[in-house]
Design an enzyme around this catalytic site. Structure first.
Site, PDB file in Angstrom:
ATOM      1  N   LYS A   1       0.843  -1.197   0.000  1.00  0.00           N
ATOM      2  CA  LYS A   1       0.000   0.000   0.000  1.00  0.00           C
ATOM      3  C   LYS A   1       0.881   1.252   0.000  1.00  0.00           C
ATOM      4  O   LYS A   1       2.020   1.211   0.478  1.00  0.00           O
ATOM      5  CB  LYS A   1      -0.884   0.016   1.246  1.00  0.00           C
ATOM      6  CG  LYS A   1      -1.831  -1.165   1.376  1.00  0.00           C
ATOM      7  CD  LYS A   1      -2.594  -1.092   2.688  1.00  0.00           C
ATOM      8  CE  LYS A   1      -3.462  -2.321   2.907  1.00  0.00           C
ATOM      9  NZ  LYS A   1      -4.591  -2.363   1.974  1.00  0.00           N
TER      10      LYS A   1
ATOM     11  N   ARG B   1      -9.236 -12.378   2.412  1.00  0.00           N
ATOM     12  CA  ARG B   1     -10.036 -13.508   1.902  1.00  0.00           C
ATOM     13  C   ARG B   1      -9.306 -14.833   2.064  1.00  0.00           C
ATOM     14  O   ARG B   1      -9.930 -15.879   2.208  1.00  0.00           O
ATOM     15  CB  ARG B   1     -10.426 -13.249   0.452  1.00  0.00           C
ATOM     16  CG  ARG B   1      -9.288 -13.173  -0.530  1.00  0.00           C
ATOM     17  CD  ARG B   1      -9.661 -12.454  -1.806  1.00  0.00           C
ATOM     18  NE  ARG B   1      -9.955 -11.055  -1.568  1.00  0.00           N
ATOM     19  CZ  ARG B   1     -10.325 -10.190  -2.500  1.00  0.00           C
ATOM     20  NH1 ARG B   1     -10.437 -10.595  -3.762  1.00  0.00           N
ATOM     21  NH2 ARG B   1     -10.584  -8.939  -2.210  1.00  0.00           N
TER      22      ARG B   1
END
Length: 324
Positions: A103, A177
């Site tokens: 990020k 996930r």
């Protein structure tokens, strides 16, 4: 209930040098003792033994604070022995750098809140015990740090999940996930669930779609989706249901594995997250995924919530559980 919401806010707000997977497991044990819950911790050796390859892949980059699965069990007040539990699954990323798909500075700031799904689940367990809810409840928390190191997983890696399904890594920043996939599989292997509900700060895409007013809801069961939506309206923790058409799977279809962990195009991000998770749900199990990325924290004060972690999901889940 207020105590539980504030617990989720307080723990959610604490940074990664204070709460990491190991210290979160210790806190969860103490929480279980206070509220009369059973607590089981699976450390990295046990996770290796059972084959939780997706969770382990995410946690490998943080060599000092390895991943954990935390299981809390509440038997339900006066519940019949044969009563099926509701299983609550929480994403507990105590910090998310994005891994090698790193990020930027502005998006990495605030990633201490990437554990807020897990905080809501833990606080819900405390409230359920204090309130004497009659339904048995199981909490399963996948706790990890997503960091960069010589041990970390990489784009193009092929990993094998607890379900035995192979996953091609497109983005190491689509890590939540992977953690949830192994937790959902663990839930179904070990418990006969009445319903499974997972909470996760899963995608930035849900914030683009719904802003900070509603969380995303994806489900394979209309009745469960309706119950959760109604609970959200009553508690002002509002949801909006998104589709799970099977054609969305084409976005994560892989040539090298059973699926990719992310699409290669910027389309339908919250739905892609949901369709990925659905691959780990058995057809007969009612399941709902709550993508709370836009609601887990707030940048400014509201009428009833200060800046920071919100505790979103606790009141919604308790309302749902009380009405079963």
């Amino acid at each position: 209930l207020v105590r539980a919401v504030n617990l989720a806010r307080d723990w959610g707000h604490e940074p990664a040098n204070i709460i990491n997977p190991v210290t979160l497991a210790e806190r969860s044990q103490a929480l279980a003792e206070r509220h009369g819950l059973k607590c089981t911790i699976l450390d990295e050796q046990k996770l290796e033994e059972i084959g939780a390859g997706a969770l382990l892949a995410v946690g490998k980059g943080s060599h000092q604070t390895p991943p954990r699965i935390i299981i809390l069990e509440y038997s339900g007040k006066n519940a019949a022995p044969e009563a099926q539990p509701v299983v609550l699954v929480g994403k507990g990323l105590t910090f998310d750098s994005g891994g090698y798909s790193m990020k930027d500075v502005s998006n990495m700031q605030g990633m201490k809140y990437d554990k807020c799904g897990a905080m809501a689940v833990l606080a819900t367990m405390a409230a359920a015990a204090d309130l004497g809810i009659t339904t048995p409840i199981i909490a399963i928390i996948g706790a990890a740090e997503n960091m960069v190191s010589s041990y970390a997983y990489r784009p193009d890696d092929l990993i094998t999940s607890l379900a035995g399904k192979s996953i091609e890594i497109i983005s190491t920043d689509a890590e939540g996930r992977l953690v949830l996939a192994d937790c959902l599989t663990f839930a179904q292997k070990n418990f006969s669930a009445r319903a499974i509900i997972d909470l996760a700060t899963l995608t930035g895409g849900v914030v683009v779609a719904l802003g900070r007013l509603r969380a995303g809801l994806l489900s394979n069961n209309d009745s469960l989706a309706e119950q959760l939506s109604a609970a959200g309206e009553r508690t002002h923790e509002r949801l909006w249901r998104l589709p799970l058409d099977e054609e969305y799977f084409q976005l994560i279809k892989s040539d090298d594995g059973d699926m990719k962990n992310s699409a290669t195009v910027r389309e339908a991000h919250p739905i892609v997250g949901g369709i990925f998770l659905q691959q780990f749900i058995e057809d007969n199990v009612p399941w709902a995924h709550l993508d709370i990325a836009g609601l887990a924290d707030t940048p400014k004060d509201s009428a009833y919530c200060p800046r920071g972690a919100t505790g979103f999901g606790v009141r919604l889940l308790i309302d749902y559980l009380e009405r079963l």
